[in-house]
Design a protein around this motif. Structure first.
Motif, short mmCIF file in Angstrom:
data_model
loop_
_atom_site.label_atom_id
_atom_site.label_comp_id
_atom_site.label_asym_id
_atom_site.label_seq_id
_atom_site.Cartn_x
_atom_site.Cartn_y
_atom_site.Cartn_z
N SER A 97 0.73 -1.24 -0.03
CA SER A 97 0.04 -0.04 0.09
C SER A 97 0.81 1.24 -0.08
O SER A 97 0.47 2.24 -0.75
N VAL A 101 -14.87 -0.30 -0.05
CA VAL A 101 -13.81 -0.65 0.72
C VAL A 101 -13.20 -0.03 1.77
O VAL A 101 -13.29 1.22 1.91
N ILE A 144 -14.38 0.72 -4.93
CA ILE A 144 -13.41 -0.31 -5.96
C ILE A 144 -14.23 -0.78 -6.95
O ILE A 144 -15.17 -1.34 -6.92
N MET A 148 -7.28 -2.27 2.37
CA MET A 148 -6.47 -2.63 1.59
C MET A 148 -5.10 -3.44 1.75
O MET A 148 -4.49 -3.12 2.95
N LEU A 167 -7.71 1.14 5.26
CA LEU A 167 -7.22 1.72 4.31
C LEU A 167 -6.36 2.78 4.75
O LEU A 167 -6.63 3.61 5.82
N TRP A 177 -8.43 -5.98 -2.03
CA TRP A 177 -9.34 -4.95 -1.54
C TRP A 177 -10.42 -5.54 -1.05
O TRP A 177 -11.17 -6.43 -1.36
#
Ligand SMILES: Nc1nc2c(c(=O)[nH]1)N[C@H]1C(S)=C(S)[C@@H](COP(=O)(O)O)O[C@H]1N2
Ligand SMILES: [Mo]
Length: 391
Positions: free
Chosen positions: A29, A165, A184, A168, A173, A108
């Motif tokens: 990420s 989402v 997403i 990640m 996130l 995701w």
């Protein structure tokens, strides 16, 4: 020094994945490219609410905890910015001057958008679902305050793999990637995947907001030969040579040409490599899963016995037989930049360098993890290792 994203513009941050360092199927990420039109908003998860309204039977708001209580789903998907590769266009096209790295592939996790829409009851006159981000600002040709907003046709919005989402790559996130909630849209260019969502509305017309009228549209030729304006949506088929890089010097012997390929909502079926500027083509080996939405890693082992200058090309073919083009169609403007771009390399008389692709274990681990998560699909996750390859 740990790897970082490559900054293209600092404020707001627009930055690239360091693609030539890719050694795993999933992009970490923190290395995953960032595309921001405005400064990212700061969101307090305690007071944040998702508003769902428009043409629905039961408008309502959701807290994060309420959303988290709904069943989760995980999708692996490649996301590319529609302007990725713009700096390679000639003549120059206005916009963020991306190299090749406005792309990444991630795991995701979130709630199918469909589940949230079903709870509100979408009315029959609904044509599109509109998403509004909490970020806002001004554009040079739009002096009034503007929020980042995009819509989806109802069918794609209701697709079970279109997700709201919250995670990640298994982690919450990161703020810059849209915390606490982002969309997403697997197989589509990144612009559809609205970050920092605050509102979702069912609408009875085609949305014509700034980011799908003034920006993020292309021209296409109809079968009758007329130019037609189309909103940027699904990603076309594309491949990218990751290593060697442009201008690199290789050695005699076996050189590994390594890359990625993707085909939007389709799987990649084939990648071919040319080492003579396109006169002849050889099949590359596809490594690991070939599935819709995800990029496929590939390699071609190139035997070279003579020193010299070479132009390397790769071209991908999708499962339905769409082939990556060799030229950029000017009608596409500064988007859909998926033409095959040559890498110029020099093969020297000696200098065989150690294979830099030392993280094959991580790659195989990723692929196995994917295989476990997707037991429904037959997978070939074998990866052979070669000693002393040139790159
Ligand atoms: N709210 C909001 N969502 C957004 C954007 C944005 O500027 N604001 N940029 C879009 C574009 S053009 C892309 S390519 C992706 C990039 O997502 P990432 O920054 O997580 O890589 O987010 C999309 N979603
Ligand atoms: Mo984008």
């Amino acid at each position: 020094m740990p790897e970082t994203r490559r900054i293209v513009t600092a404020a707001p941050e627009n930055s690239e994945t360091p693609l030539e360092k890719v050694g795993s199927w999933v992009t970490p990420s923190r290395l995953f490219f960032v595309r921001n039109h405005f400064e990212p908003p700061t969101v307090d998860p305690q007071t944040w609410r998702l508003q769902v309204g428009g043409f629905v039977e039961r408008p309502r708001e959701w807290t994060l905890d309420e959303l988290d209580a709904l069943p989760e789903r995980t999708v692996f998907a490649t996301m590319e910015c529609a302007g990725n590769g713009r700096s390679f266009l000639s003549p120059h096209v206005h916009g963020v001057q991306w190299g090749a790295g406005a792309i990444g592939h991630a795991e995701w996790t979130g709630i199918p958008l469909r589940a949230v829409l079903e709870k509100s009851g979408v009315k029959p006159q609904t044509k599109e679902i509109l998403f509004e981000g909490l970020d806002h600002g001004r554009e040079a040709d739009h002096p009034e305050l503007l929020s980042f907003a995009r819509s989806l046709p109802l069918a794609k919005a209701l697709d079970r793999e279109t997700l709201l989402v919250t995670k990640m790559n298994g982690e919450p996130l990161e703020p810059i990637h849209g915390f606490p909630l982002r969309l997403i849209v697997p197989g589509w260019y990144g612009v559809a995947s609205v970050k920092w969502i605050g509102r979702i509305d069912a609408i009875d017309h085609a949305f014509t907001g700034y980011y799908q009228s003034k920006k993020y549209t292309i021209q296409r030729r109809t079968p009758q030969g007329e130019a037609q304006t189309v909103i940027v949506g699904p990603m076309p088929v594309k491949s990218e040579i990751v290593r060697p890089t442009d201008g690199e010097t290789l050695g005699l012997g076996t050189n590994r040409i390594f890359g990625v390929a993707w085909a939007g909502e389709e799987a990649v079926a084939r990648v071919e490599v040319s080492t003579d500027g396109g006169d002849s083509w050889n099949d590359a080996e596809l490594l690991g899963p070939q599935s819709a939405y995800s990029w496929t890693l590939w390699e071609f082992l190139w035997e070279v016995s003579e020193p010299g200058q070479h132009s390397l090309l790769a071209r991908a073919t999708s499962a339905s037989g769409r082939v990556q083009p060799l030229e950029h169609d000017p009608l596409l403007g500064g988007y859909h930049i998926h033409f095959t771009r040559p890498r110029e390399v020099l093969v020297g008389a000696k200098s065989r360098r150690q294979d830099q692709f030392a993280d094959v274990d991580a790659l195989v681990w990723d692929m196995n993890a994917f295989a476990e998560a997707n037991v429904r699909r037959p997978l070939d996750v074998e990866l052979e290792l070669y000693e002393g390859a040139g790159i």
